[in-house]
Design a protein around this motif. Structure first.
Motif, PDB file in Angstrom:
ATOM      1  N   SER A  52       0.817  -1.208   0.000  1.00  0.00           N
ATOM      2  CA  SER A  52       0.000   0.000   0.000  1.00  0.00           C
ATOM      3  C   SER A  52       0.855   1.263   0.000  1.00  0.00           C
ATOM      4  O   SER A  52       0.462   2.290  -0.561  1.00  0.00           O
ATOM      5  CB  SER A  52      -0.944   0.006   1.205  1.00  0.00           C
ATOM      6  N   GLY A  53       2.024   1.173   0.587  1.00  0.00           N
ATOM      7  CA  GLY A  53       2.912   2.332   0.619  1.00  0.00           C
ATOM      8  C   GLY A  53       3.735   2.508  -0.636  1.00  0.00           C
ATOM      9  O   GLY A  53       4.433   3.518  -0.795  1.00  0.00           O
ATOM     10  N   GLY A  54       3.643   1.525  -1.536  1.00  0.00           N
ATOM     11  CA  GLY A  54       4.353   1.641  -2.805  1.00  0.00           C
ATOM     12  C   GLY A  54       5.611   0.807  -2.915  1.00  0.00           C
ATOM     13  O   GLY A  54       6.209   0.727  -3.988  1.00  0.00           O
ATOM     14  N   SER A  55       6.051   0.189  -1.816  1.00  0.00           N
ATOM     15  CA  SER A  55       7.250  -0.643  -1.913  1.00  0.00           C
ATOM     16  C   SER A  55       6.943  -1.893  -2.719  1.00  0.00           C
ATOM     17  O   SER A  55       5.801  -2.364  -2.742  1.00  0.00           O
ATOM     18  CB  SER A  55       7.755  -1.009  -0.519  1.00  0.00           C
ATOM     19  N   THR A  56       7.962  -2.414  -3.369  1.00  0.00           N
ATOM     20  CA  THR A  56       7.766  -3.537  -4.285  1.00  0.00           C
ATOM     21  C   THR A  56       8.751  -4.665  -4.007  1.00  0.00           C
ATOM     22  O   THR A  56       9.840  -4.449  -3.464  1.00  0.00           O
ATOM     23  CB  THR A  56       7.939  -3.089  -5.741  1.00  0.00           C
ATOM     24  N   VAL A  57       8.339  -5.850  -4.407  1.00  0.00           N
ATOM     25  CA  VAL A  57       9.179  -7.041  -4.330  1.00  0.00           C
ATOM     26  C   VAL A  57       8.996  -7.794  -5.639  1.00  0.00           C
ATOM     27  O   VAL A  57       7.870  -7.894  -6.146  1.00  0.00           O
ATOM     28  CB  VAL A  57       8.781  -7.943  -3.151  1.00  0.00           C
ATOM     29  N   TYR A  58      10.094  -8.323  -6.180  1.00  0.00           N
ATOM     30  CA  TYR A  58      10.031  -9.061  -7.434  1.00  0.00           C
ATOM     31  C   TYR A  58      10.687 -10.433  -7.282  1.00  0.00           C
ATOM     32  O   TYR A  58      11.660 -10.599  -6.545  1.00  0.00           O
ATOM     33  CB  TYR A  58      10.767  -8.310  -8.545  1.00  0.00           C
ATOM     34  N   ALA A  59      10.169 -11.385  -8.036  1.00  0.00           N
ATOM     35  CA  ALA A  59      10.851 -12.663  -8.147  1.00  0.00           C
ATOM     36  C   ALA A  59      12.151 -12.445  -8.916  1.00  0.00           C
ATOM     37  O   ALA A  59      12.219 -11.598  -9.819  1.00  0.00           O
ATOM     38  CB  ALA A  59       9.965 -13.660  -8.891  1.00  0.00           C
ATOM     39  N   ASP A  60      13.164 -13.218  -8.575  1.00  0.00           N
ATOM     40  CA  ASP A  60      14.454 -13.069  -9.249  1.00  0.00           C
ATOM     41  C   ASP A  60      14.324 -13.246 -10.759  1.00  0.00           C
ATOM     42  O   ASP A  60      15.029 -12.597 -11.531  1.00  0.00           O
ATOM     43  CB  ASP A  60      15.450 -14.085  -8.695  1.00  0.00           C
ATOM     44  N   SER A  61      13.414 -14.111 -11.165  1.00  0.00           N
ATOM     45  CA  SER A  61      13.278 -14.436 -12.584  1.00  0.00           C
ATOM     46  C   SER A  61      12.760 -13.272 -13.433  1.00  0.00           C
ATOM     47  O   SER A  61      12.904 -13.289 -14.651  1.00  0.00           O
ATOM     48  CB  SER A  61      12.365 -15.650 -12.763  1.00  0.00           C
ATOM     49  N   VAL A  62      12.155 -12.269 -12.786  1.00  0.00           N
ATOM     50  CA  VAL A  62      11.588 -11.147 -13.551  1.00  0.00           C
ATOM     51  C   VAL A  62      12.241  -9.809 -13.215  1.00  0.00           C
ATOM     52  O   VAL A  62      11.913  -8.794 -13.830  1.00  0.00           O
ATOM     53  CB  VAL A  62      10.062 -11.033 -13.347  1.00  0.00           C
ATOM     54  N   LYS A  63      13.162  -9.805 -12.276  1.00  0.00           N
ATOM     55  CA  LYS A  63      13.820  -8.551 -11.905  1.00  0.00           C
ATOM     56  C   LYS A  63      14.487  -7.918 -13.111  1.00  0.00           C
ATOM     57  O   LYS A  63      15.170  -8.593 -13.881  1.00  0.00           O
ATOM     58  CB  LYS A  63      14.869  -8.805 -10.817  1.00  0.00           C
ATOM     59  N   GLY A  64      14.270  -6.627 -13.272  1.00  0.00           N
ATOM     60  CA  GLY A  64      14.857  -5.901 -14.385  1.00  0.00           C
ATOM     61  C   GLY A  64      14.027  -5.973 -15.657  1.00  0.00           C
ATOM     62  O   GLY A  64      14.282  -5.238 -16.612  1.00  0.00           O
ATOM     63  N   ARG A  65      13.034  -6.866 -15.685  1.00  0.00           N
ATOM     64  CA  ARG A  65      12.192  -7.007 -16.882  1.00  0.00           C
ATOM     65  C   ARG A  65      10.744  -6.609 -16.617  1.00  0.00           C
ATOM     66  O   ARG A  65      10.022  -6.271 -17.552  1.00  0.00           O
ATOM     67  CB  ARG A  65      12.227  -8.445 -17.389  1.00  0.00           C
ATOM     68  N   CYS A  66      10.331  -6.650 -15.369  1.00  0.00           N
ATOM     69  CA  CYS A  66       8.942  -6.360 -15.017  1.00  0.00           C
ATOM     70  C   CYS A  66       8.870  -5.203 -14.018  1.00  0.00           C
ATOM     71  O   CYS A  66       9.769  -5.039 -13.179  1.00  0.00           O
ATOM     72  CB  CYS A  66       8.274  -7.584 -14.395  1.00  0.00           C
ATOM     73  N   THR A  67       7.799  -4.456 -14.124  1.00  0.00           N
ATOM     74  CA  THR A  67       7.551  -3.360 -13.190  1.00  0.00           C
ATOM     75  C   THR A  67       6.101  -3.426 -12.743  1.00  0.00           C
ATOM     76  O   THR A  67       5.188  -3.443 -13.578  1.00  0.00           O
ATOM     77  CB  THR A  67       7.813  -2.000 -13.837  1.00  0.00           C
ATOM     78  N   ARG A  70       0.686   0.728  -9.182  1.00  0.00           N
ATOM     79  CA  ARG A  70      -0.732   0.781  -8.820  1.00  0.00           C
ATOM     80  C   ARG A  70      -1.230   2.208  -8.912  1.00  0.00           C
ATOM     81  O   ARG A  70      -0.470   3.166  -8.702  1.00  0.00           O
ATOM     82  CB  ARG A  70      -0.982   0.197  -7.439  1.00  0.00           C
ATOM     83  N   ASP A  71      -2.509   2.309  -9.229  1.00  0.00           N
ATOM     84  CA  ASP A  71      -3.192   3.602  -9.246  1.00  0.00           C
ATOM     85  C   ASP A  71      -4.282   3.501  -8.196  1.00  0.00           C
ATOM     86  O   ASP A  71      -5.329   2.889  -8.427  1.00  0.00           O
ATOM     87  CB  ASP A  71      -3.779   3.859 -10.641  1.00  0.00           C
ATOM     88  N   ASN A  72      -4.023   4.052  -7.046  1.00  0.00           N
ATOM     89  CA  ASN A  72      -4.960   3.913  -5.932  1.00  0.00           C
ATOM     90  C   ASN A  72      -6.300   4.575  -6.216  1.00  0.00           C
ATOM     91  O   ASN A  72      -7.334   4.120  -5.728  1.00  0.00           O
ATOM     92  CB  ASN A  72      -4.347   4.484  -4.659  1.00  0.00           C
ATOM     93  N   ALA A  73      -6.303   5.622  -7.013  1.00  0.00           N
ATOM     94  CA  ALA A  73      -7.557   6.292  -7.345  1.00  0.00           C
ATOM     95  C   ALA A  73      -8.460   5.402  -8.190  1.00  0.00           C
ATOM     96  O   ALA A  73      -9.691   5.548  -8.173  1.00  0.00           O
ATOM     97  CB  ALA A  73      -7.282   7.598  -8.069  1.00  0.00           C
ATOM     98  N   LYS A  74      -7.836   4.489  -8.931  1.00  0.00           N
ATOM     99  CA  LYS A  74      -8.592   3.589  -9.804  1.00  0.00           C
ATOM    100  C   LYS A  74      -8.684   2.176  -9.240  1.00  0.00           C
ATOM    101  O   LYS A  74      -9.223   1.289  -9.895  1.00  0.00           O
ATOM    102  CB  LYS A  74      -7.949   3.541 -11.193  1.00  0.00           C
TER     103      LYS A  74
END
Length: 121
Positions: A52-67, A70-74
């Protein structure tokens, strides 16, 4: 309340897709929103989380390729996937931790219906 996903499809290796997940219905608030995927014959695995605060975690397999964003208003989360590879082929599921009412002590766990992503070589 339901999670509605869109954006899947078929692309060639190296291509890009953007998945969307919108929470529809009346809710109080959204905690974390996550993306998982499940390839044929494999277990469902976590791809990315955005809290909710905007921090993110990625799987190693997608790091650097995926982002993930979120749009909280939507009430919507996005998963931008670039440099796609054949091993990214899977059904992608959105997950959201929802507070349905102010009185909820813990969030409820909701899942989208899944959207197919197919990457050809």
């Amino acid at each position: 309340v339901q999670l509605v996903e869109s954006g899947g499809g078929s692309v060639q290796a190296g291509g890009s897709l953007r998945l969307s997940c919108t929470v529809s219905g009346t809710i109080f608030s959204i905690n974390a929103m996550s993306w998982y995927r499940q390839a044929p014959g494999k277990q469902r695995e976590l791809v990315a989380v955005i809290r909710s605060g905007g921090s993110t975690v990625y799987a190693d397999s997608v790091k650097g390729r995926c982002t993930v964003s979120r749009d909280n208003a939507k009430n919507t989360s996005y998963l931008q996937m670039n440099s796609l590879r054949p091993d990214d082929t899977a059904v992608y599921y959105c997950n959201a931790e929802l507070y349905l009412a102010n009185r909820d002590l813990d969030p409820w766990d909701y899942w989208g219906q899944g959207t197919q992503v197919t990457v050809s070589s």
